[in-house]
Design an enzyme around this catalytic site. Structure first.
Site, PDB file in Angstrom:
ATOM      1  N   HIS A  70     -49.899 -33.675 110.743  1.00 26.38           N
ATOM      2  CA  HIS A  70     -49.401 -32.400 110.197  1.00 26.38           C
ATOM      3  C   HIS A  70     -50.381 -31.788 109.188  1.00 26.38           C
ATOM      4  CE1 HIS A  70     -47.610 -34.514 106.595  1.00 26.38           C
ATOM      5  NE2 HIS A  70     -47.867 -33.354 106.046  1.00 26.38           N
ATOM      6  N   ASP A 115     -47.039 -39.220 113.296  1.00 26.20           N
ATOM      7  CA  ASP A 115     -47.825 -38.337 112.421  1.00 26.20           C
ATOM      8  C   ASP A 115     -49.137 -38.998 111.992  1.00 26.20           C
ATOM      9  OD1 ASP A 115     -48.458 -36.171 110.857  1.00 26.20           O
ATOM     10  OD2 ASP A 115     -46.907 -36.523 109.343  1.00 26.20           O
ATOM     11  N   ASP A 199     -42.345 -42.111  93.692  1.00 26.35           N
ATOM     12  CA  ASP A 199     -42.330 -41.599  95.061  1.00 26.35           C
ATOM     13  C   ASP A 199     -43.593 -40.780  95.331  1.00 26.35           C
ATOM     14  OD1 ASP A 199     -41.265 -41.111  97.568  1.00 26.35           O
ATOM     15  OD2 ASP A 199     -39.840 -39.583  96.897  1.00 26.35           O
ATOM     16  N   SER A 205     -49.507 -36.092 101.342  1.00 26.16           N
ATOM     17  CA  SER A 205     -49.563 -36.285 102.790  1.00 26.16           C
ATOM     18  C   SER A 205     -50.944 -36.651 103.287  1.00 26.16           C
ATOM     19  CB  SER A 205     -49.142 -35.009 103.506  1.00 26.16           C
ATOM     20  OG  SER A 205     -47.754 -34.942 103.511  1.00 26.16           O
TER      21      SER A 205
HETATM   22  N1  ARG Z   1     -45.161 -33.670 103.680  1.00 27.61           N
HETATM   23  C1  ARG Z   1     -45.743 -33.746 102.379  1.00 27.61           C
HETATM   24  C2  ARG Z   1     -47.169 -33.181 102.390  1.00 27.61           C
HETATM   25  O1  ARG Z   1     -47.523 -32.471 103.327  1.00 27.61           O
HETATM   26  C3  ARG Z   1     -45.646 -35.117 101.781  1.00 27.61           C
HETATM   27  C4  ARG Z   1     -44.293 -35.659 101.650  1.00 27.61           C
HETATM   28  C5  ARG Z   1     -44.250 -36.885 100.854  1.00 27.61           C
HETATM   29  N2  ARG Z   1     -42.948 -37.367 100.488  1.00 27.61           N
HETATM   30  C6  ARG Z   1     -41.932 -36.686  99.942  1.00 27.61           C
HETATM   31  N3  ARG Z   1     -40.908 -37.321  99.515  1.00 27.61           N
HETATM   32  N4  ARG Z   1     -41.905 -35.422  99.845  1.00 27.61           N
HETATM   33  O2  ARG Z   1     -47.932 -33.305 101.444  1.00 27.61           O
END
Ligand code: ARG
Length: 252
Positions: A70, A115, A199, A205
């Site tokens: 992504h 992913d 977290d 990501s």
């Molecule tokens: N999808 C997010 C990004 O593109 C990271 C998500 C990591 N975890 C969370 N709890 N939001 O950077």
């Protein structure tokens, strides 16, 4: 002519094996952490788009980076760059462009299943330090390291200085239960967090999750950040390493 058709056949085989090859011709922090003040994680890299920080990644070869699918799906390869050997967003570090972004055909944009992406660099980083992959499933409760420049709170901003945390792995069953009605936690995903305290978050990501000294996960998605009810979801490297090895063997 023979040479040409052989190349076409090879391209077709690669296409079916890899799914999407975004090449030059064609063509996508941590909450509760502490600042990384010295270069302790030389395998960590940043992915920038048009010069702007987007995601994390890790060097798995001196010319190949592992990140989340992504992180590359919406971008043209020509405008992506890898920044290595730096722990501050103000410092460009060692910069490389990308020759190919390899995304598995199993990757699902909607569910974030599978992913993972392998990025082949335009040229190797001779001084690169690489991380080994964890090829077996990680035991529930294992404390794993996650590093990144992501938000330090849910609606926050990216962190200039690289941040680090240790989070325990949560069982897939428990995680599935928590995410029921929200999203599927598939066998290609693993979960971790210290509920309400530590977290990963937006911007983390693509970055590595290191368990027992090896990379076991890739930061993928989650509901909010640092919430008591929701752990973060990581790509489980033990389930997708076949794709990674295959991509590296063909291109790195
Ligand atoms: N999808 C997010 C990004 O593109 C990271 C998500 C990591 N975890 C969370 N709890 N939001 O950077």
């Amino acid at each position: 002519m023979c040479q040409f058709s052989r190349q076409l056949v090879l391209q077709l085989i690669l296409y079916f094996a890899i799914g999407h090859i975004y090449g030059k011709q064609v063509f996508k922090s941590i909450v509760g952490g502490g600042a990384v003040i010295q270069q302790k994680y030389p395998y960590y890299v940043r992915l920038h788009y048009r010069g702007e920080f987007k995601c994390g990644g890790s060097l798995v070869r001196n010319n190949a980076v592992l990140t989340a699918a992504h992180c590359v799906e919406d971008f043209s390869v020509e405008e992506l760059s890898i920044h290595a050997d730096t722990i501050n967003l103000d410092d460009n570090g060692v910069v490389r462009t990308i020759k190919y972004a390899l995304v598995p055909k199993e990757y699902d944009k909607e569910t974030k299943n599978y992913d993972v992406a392998v990025l082949i660099l335009s040229s190797a980083i001779p001084s690169a330090s690489v991380i080994t992959l964890h090829k077996t499933a990680v035991a529930v409760g294992t404390s794993c390291l996650v590093i990144g420049h992501g938000y330090t709170k849910e609606n926050g901003v990216v962190s200039n200085q690289l941040q680090e945390i240790h989070v325990p792995v949560v069982s897939r069953k428990v995680c599935q239960h928590k995410y029921r009605g929200i999203g599927a936690i598939t066998q290609y995903m693993m979960c971790a967090s210290e509920p309400g305290r530590k977290d990963s978050c937006s911007g983390d990501s693509g970055g590595p999750m290191i368990c027992n000294g090896k990379q076991a996960g890739i930061v993928s998605w989650g509901m909010g950040c640092g919430r008591v009810e929701y752990p973060s979801v990581y790509t489980d490297i033990s389930k997708v390493h076949g794709f990674i090895e295959h991509a590296l063997k063909l291109y790195a």
